[in-house]
Each structure stands twice: as structure tokens, then as C-alpha cells.
Design a protein around this motif. Structure first.
Motif, short mmCIF file in Angstrom:
data_model
loop_
_atom_site.label_atom_id
_atom_site.label_comp_id
_atom_site.label_asym_id
_atom_site.label_seq_id
_atom_site.Cartn_x
_atom_site.Cartn_y
_atom_site.Cartn_z
N MET A 1 0.79 -1.23 0.00
CA MET A 1 0.00 0.00 0.00
C MET A 1 0.82 1.28 0.00
O MET A 1 0.30 2.35 -0.34
CB MET A 1 -0.93 0.01 1.23
CG MET A 1 -1.93 -1.13 1.27
SD MET A 1 -3.15 -0.95 2.60
CE MET A 1 -2.10 -1.07 4.06
N TYR A 2 2.09 1.19 0.42
CA TYR A 2 2.90 2.40 0.56
C TYR A 2 4.16 2.30 -0.32
O TYR A 2 4.76 1.23 -0.43
CB TYR A 2 3.33 2.60 2.01
CG TYR A 2 2.21 3.07 2.92
CD1 TYR A 2 1.99 4.43 3.13
CD2 TYR A 2 1.38 2.16 3.57
CE1 TYR A 2 0.97 4.87 3.96
CE2 TYR A 2 0.35 2.59 4.40
CZ TYR A 2 0.15 3.94 4.59
OH TYR A 2 -0.86 4.37 5.41
N PRO A 3 4.58 3.43 -0.93
CA PRO A 3 5.82 3.41 -1.71
C PRO A 3 7.04 3.30 -0.80
O PRO A 3 6.94 3.47 0.42
CB PRO A 3 5.79 4.76 -2.44
CG PRO A 3 4.96 5.64 -1.56
CD PRO A 3 3.92 4.74 -0.95
N LYS A 4 8.17 3.07 -1.40
CA LYS A 4 9.40 2.86 -0.62
C LYS A 4 9.74 4.07 0.26
O LYS A 4 10.26 3.90 1.36
CB LYS A 4 10.57 2.56 -1.56
CG LYS A 4 10.48 1.21 -2.24
CD LYS A 4 11.69 0.98 -3.14
CE LYS A 4 11.61 -0.36 -3.84
NZ LYS A 4 12.78 -0.59 -4.73
N LYS A 5 9.45 5.26 -0.23
CA LYS A 5 9.82 6.46 0.54
C LYS A 5 9.05 6.55 1.85
O LYS A 5 9.48 7.27 2.77
CB LYS A 5 9.60 7.71 -0.29
CG LYS A 5 8.16 8.09 -0.52
CD LYS A 5 8.03 9.33 -1.38
CE LYS A 5 6.57 9.77 -1.52
NZ LYS A 5 6.01 10.25 -0.26
N ASP A 6 7.94 5.84 1.96
CA ASP A 6 7.13 5.84 3.18
C ASP A 6 7.21 4.51 3.93
O ASP A 6 6.33 4.20 4.73
CB ASP A 6 5.66 6.13 2.85
CG ASP A 6 5.45 7.54 2.33
OD1 ASP A 6 6.17 8.45 2.79
OD2 ASP A 6 4.57 7.74 1.47
N ARG A 7 8.25 3.74 3.65
CA ARG A 7 8.37 2.41 4.26
C ARG A 7 8.40 2.50 5.78
O ARG A 7 7.72 1.73 6.47
CB ARG A 7 9.65 1.71 3.76
CG ARG A 7 9.82 0.29 4.27
CD ARG A 7 8.95 -0.68 3.49
NE ARG A 7 9.50 -0.91 2.17
CZ ARG A 7 8.79 -0.89 1.05
NH1 ARG A 7 7.50 -0.64 1.08
NH2 ARG A 7 9.36 -1.13 -0.13
N GLY A 8 9.17 3.44 6.32
CA GLY A 8 9.24 3.55 7.77
C GLY A 8 7.91 3.93 8.38
O GLY A 8 7.50 3.37 9.40
N LYS A 9 7.20 4.89 7.75
CA LYS A 9 5.88 5.29 8.25
C LYS A 9 4.91 4.12 8.23
O LYS A 9 4.14 3.91 9.18
CB LYS A 9 5.33 6.44 7.42
CG LYS A 9 3.97 6.93 7.87
CD LYS A 9 3.51 8.14 7.07
CE LYS A 9 3.06 7.75 5.67
NZ LYS A 9 2.49 8.90 4.94
N SER A 10 4.94 3.35 7.15
CA SER A 10 4.00 2.23 7.05
C SER A 10 4.28 1.17 8.11
O SER A 10 3.35 0.61 8.71
CB SER A 10 4.08 1.62 5.64
OG SER A 10 5.31 0.96 5.43
#
Length: 499
Positions: free
Chosen positions: A174-183
Motif C-alpha cells: 500500500m505504501y511506496p518505498k519512501k514511506d516504508r518507515g511510516k508504514s
């Protein structure tokens, strides 16, 4: 020249947005054929990357609560182990096994759940395995039989592992790599309260009701979550979504009839290939082997600390079972603070390192390693602090501070290692995650078995120092090797089957 836009962390926001659009466009670039179908462009609303934030967060919270059930069930029996041993006639080793065999069950489950989710989809596996957990967890105390307890614990562990195994892949869908930590921070919002809630709830239930209700309370909790999940969770695995789309178009006559890949023979073949993938990745991919070693040491040490933590306060500080169980709050705080703050820090470091790359250069999984190194330094520091504070009879708050530092480092390192795996294996993230967790669950099962002998012979100071030194000698050099030579390491054993 157009001015570069910066976000509040000083990162080139325009470039990050372009990278996200390129990620979506790459998926949309799959050519449509009579047997394959692509997204309707980069903004296709059926692509999980384009789902509304509210839907993503809702799914993440349900998955997070599913993990909470698993982690609570691991430790909820700890305060009642003496009573369970007495009622069932368990010896010391059998008692310890009844606690840790749940973790072994998680390892067995990961071998099936991860790869099968890439054949049938994330949601069907999550729902069916959660019901499987509810069944066997409810049967654990039935008849007050040691055989039923052991069998029930291992099988409920296998089913309950679905939340742990699928959380990372679902969030990566559901989330791109740039938001991996947030996800990953969203997915870890609740589960790491489990180490504190498990013993606390276990102590209260076993003291005021009876120990069989430890299992039935968790089954009821899990039933509520799975019913909510059936209503809220949507299928997120992109190949399955596209397959369903193709099936609808064939039914409507827009596409040609299904090809031979839909035959039962082909389905059995796909299942066989998928089930063999985790072991093949572990056997052939050096990067998986190294990350599995890091995750295994981190998880094994964590479960070992969980198994002896209450004993420290009972033996060294003369606290009651109920008071000692409250000390697990320090462990829960360390886990939760590290995963929530670590997720944002991971995204910040990832973005900064990526924007320093030449224009058009891809982001690398190695951008996750700085967080791995930070966690890798905090983990042994916390073990030293925890062990020698207990050994020297320092104020109990010093032991809790050491536990907080240890668990913060443990989960920072684990979160970064998982993010690395998700980046390296975007299509087969569940299988790669399962491969890396095989070692984790084996060590998580075996480490607590020698905990009594370790601390009886060496004491809390030298016992924890030994664990810290093992980590320093093994895990830190491996982390540095991945940072400096990650590109070469990732190529070792790589084949087209891994794409």
C-alpha cells in the motif's frame, strides 16, 4: 530555474514525489495481453498505492491488532506457568517448552503463510489462519492435558503468525518505498504493547479466575479482530488484484478465455513453487542469510529476556508476581518508542541518502542500514545496563531503563532489516520475510530453554554480557558488511525466480 520544494525535514519533496510516480508507472507499464492485464495508468484507484490514506491506516490498524494478539499470546502464560505446571504435572523443561513452543509454531507457520499469500492473496490467508489460531488456542486448556497444551500451543502459534508474517508485505503493498518507515510504524502501533499487556493480563486472569481463561480471553479478542478485518481489510497483493480484474473482463467477454495457467495442475505447480521459495531463498541468497542471522539473534535474545525478566524482580527485589509483571511496561515502551520514532527517522535518512544520488539513480536497500547500525549499538548497551544493574542490586528503575534501551535497539535493528527485505524483494516480500524469520523462530524457541542455566551459572551481569558480546562479534560486522558491500552481497545467488 524552478525552485526545489523542501518538506519540513529539508528533503527534496519534488524528487521524492517523482520517484513515487515512477514506482507507480513501472507497475502500470506491464503490457496487456490475453492472459495478463495492467493497471489503468499510474493513478488507477484499484492500485493499493493509490488507495485513500484512511483505508490504508484502517487496514494497518487491524493488522497491527492481529500482531498484538500473537505477541500477547506468546507471553500471557508466563505468570501462570507455575500453576499450569502443577495442574498438568509438568517438569521444569516441559514447563519452559510450553512457553517457548508457541514461537516454534510461528516459524512453522511462516513457511506456509508467506508463500501461499502470494498464490491466494493476503486477505484469505490472514482470515483463515486467524480462525485456525482461534480454534487451537481455545483447545489448549481443554481436558488439562499436557499433550493437548503442547499441540495447541504449536498449532496456534502457526496460525497466529499470520499477522507478524503478513504485516510488512501488506503495508509494502500500500505504501511506496519512501514511506516504508511510516508504514511499518503504523503496523507496529499496537503489537509491542504485547510484552507488557501479556504478563499483566495473564497475572490478573490467573489470579482472579483460572488459567484456562488465559487462552479463551485471547481467542475472544482475536475473534473480534478477525470479524472487523473481514469487513475492513481489502486484498492488497497486486498480482491477485490484477488476476481478479482479468477474470472479470473475461467474464464480460472483453478478454480471451483463461489460459492454461488457471488449470488445477498449474495451480498445484504454483503452490509447490511458492512453498519451496522461502527455503530456496534462505539456501541460495547470501543477503537473506545475513539478515536472517541478524533477525534471529535479535529475536532470540528478546524472547530470552522476556522469559527471565519477571524473575529478576522476584528474586533480586522481592516483588510479588503482579508487581513484577508491571515491569514489562519498560519493554513495551522501548519497543513502541523505537518503532514509532524509528519509522520516521528511517524515512528521513532514506530520503536524504536518495536525494544525494545522481539524478535518475535508484534508491538502494542499503539506505536502511544506518537505522540497523543505530539499533545494533543500542541493543548490547541495553543488555550491559540491564544485566549489571540487576547483578548489583541497583534501584529497580535502572533495570527498567536498561530493558528499555535494549528493546529499543532490538526493534530498531529488526525494523530496518525488515525494510531492507521489503525493498529487495517487492514481489515476493512475504516469502523472503518468511525465509528470514525461520532462523528467528528457531532461536526464539531454543534461547529461552537455556536461560535458567545461563543465569544460574553466570549471574545476570555476565549472562547478559555474554549475549551482548555475541551480538557485537556477529551482528555488527554483518551490518557493516551490508553497508559497504550490499550491492555485491545482493547479487550472490540471485536469479530470475527472485524477481
Amino acid at each position: 530555474m524552478e525552485a526545489e520544494t523542501k518538506n519540513d525535514l529539508g528533503v527534496d519533496e519534488k524528487r521524492l514525489h517523482d520517484d513515487e510516480q515512477n514506482e507507480k508507472a513501472a507497475e502500470a507499464a506491464v503490457l496487456a495481453t490475453p492472459t495478463k492485464i495492467a493497471w489503468d495508468g499510474p493513478e488507477d484507484p484499484s492500485n493499493p498505492l493509490n488507495w485513500p490514506s484512511s483505508r490504508k491506516i484502517s487496514i494497518g490498524i487491524i493488522i497491527s491488532l492481529g500482531q498484538l494478539v500473537c505477541l500477547m499470546t506468546t507471553s500471557i502464560v508466563a505468570p501462570a506457568l507455575p500453576q499450569i505446571a502443577k495442574d498438568l504435572g509438568l517438569g521444569a523443561s516441559e514447563t519452559q517448552m510450553s512457553f517457548s513452543i508457541f514461537v516454534l509454531g510461528q516459524g512453522i507457520g511462516s513457511l506456509f503463510i508467506g508463500p501461499l499469500s502470494e498464490v491466494f492473496g493476503r486477505k484469505p490467508l490472514w482470515v483463515s489462519c486467524t480462525f485456525f489460531f482461534i480454534l487451537w488456542n481455545s483447545l489448549c486448556p481443554v481436558g488439562k492435558s499436557k499433550v493437548m497444551l503442547i499441540i495447541g500451543r504449536v498449532l496456534s502459534g502457526a496460525g497466529g503468525s499470520c499477522g507478524v508474517i503478513l504485516s510488512g508485505p501488506i503495508m509494502a503493498d500500500m505504501y511506496p518505498k519512501k514511506d516504508r518507515g511510516k508504514s511499518l510504524a503504523i503496523a507496529s502501533l499496537f503489537p509491542y504493547l504485547g510484552p507488557a499487556l501479556g504478563p499483566i493480563v495473564g497475572g490478573l486472569v490467573s489470579q482472579h479466575v483460572s488459567w484456562p481463561w488465559l487462552f479463551w480471553v485471547m481467542s475472544i479478542f482475536s475473534a473480534v479482530i478477525v470479524i472487523a478485518g473481514m469487513l475492513i481489510i481489502r486484498e492488497s497483493y497486486k498480482p491477485i488484484i490484477l488476476k481478479h480484474k482479468a477474470d472479470r473482463l473475461r467474464t464480460q467477454g472483453v478478454m480471451e478465455a483463461a489460459d492454461a495457467e488457471s488449470s488445477p495442475q498449474s495451480l498445484l505447480s504454483k503452490i509447490g513453487v511458492s512453498l519451496s521459495r522461502p527455503l530456496r531463498l534462505l539456501a541460495t541468497r547470501l543477503v537473506v542469510q545475513l539478515l536472517a542471522l541478524i533477525l534471529g539473534l535479535a529475536f532470540g535474545t528478546y524472547v530470552l529476556v522476556l522469559s527471565f525478566f519477571a524473575r529478576v524482580f522476584i528474586d533480586q527485589y522481592d516483588q510479588s508476581a503482579t508487581s513484577s509483571s508491571l515491569q514489562y511496561i519498560a519493554i513495551a515502551l522501548g519497543c513502541t518508542l523505537s518503532t514509532q520514532t524509528g519509522g520516521r527517522l528511517m524515512d528521513f535518512i532514506y530520503a536524504r541518502l536518495h536525494t544525494r544520488q545522481p539524478e535518475g539513480a535508484p534508491a538502494l536497500p542499503e539506505f536502511r542500514v544506518p537505522i540497523l547500525l543505530i539499533g545494533g549499538l543500542l541493543l548490547p548497551a541495553g543488555l550491559f545496563w540491564l544485566g549489571w544493574s540487576a547483578q548489583g542490586h541497583a534501584h529497580w528503575i535502572m533495570v527498567d531503563i536498561g530493558a528499555l534501551i535494549f528493546t529499543a535497539g532490538d526493534f530498531l535493528a529488526s525494523q530496518a532489516a525488515l525494510a531492507y527485505i521489503l525493498d529487495e524483494f517487492p514481489t515476493h516480500a512475504a516469502s523472503a520475510g518468511a525465509a528470514s524469520r525461520i532462523v528467528s523462530n528457531i532461536l526464539g524457541f531454543t534461547f529461552p530453554l537455556f536461560a535458567p542455566q545461563l543465569y544460574d551459572r553466570l549471574g545476570y551481569g555476565w549472562g547478559n554480557s555474554l549475549l551482548a558480546l555475541i551480538w557485537i562479534v556477529v551482528a555488527l560486522p554483518v551490518s557493516l558488511a551490508i553497508w559497504f558491500w550490499g550491492n555485491k552481497i545482493r547479487r550472490v545467488g540471485k536469479s530470475k525466480k527472485d524477481e
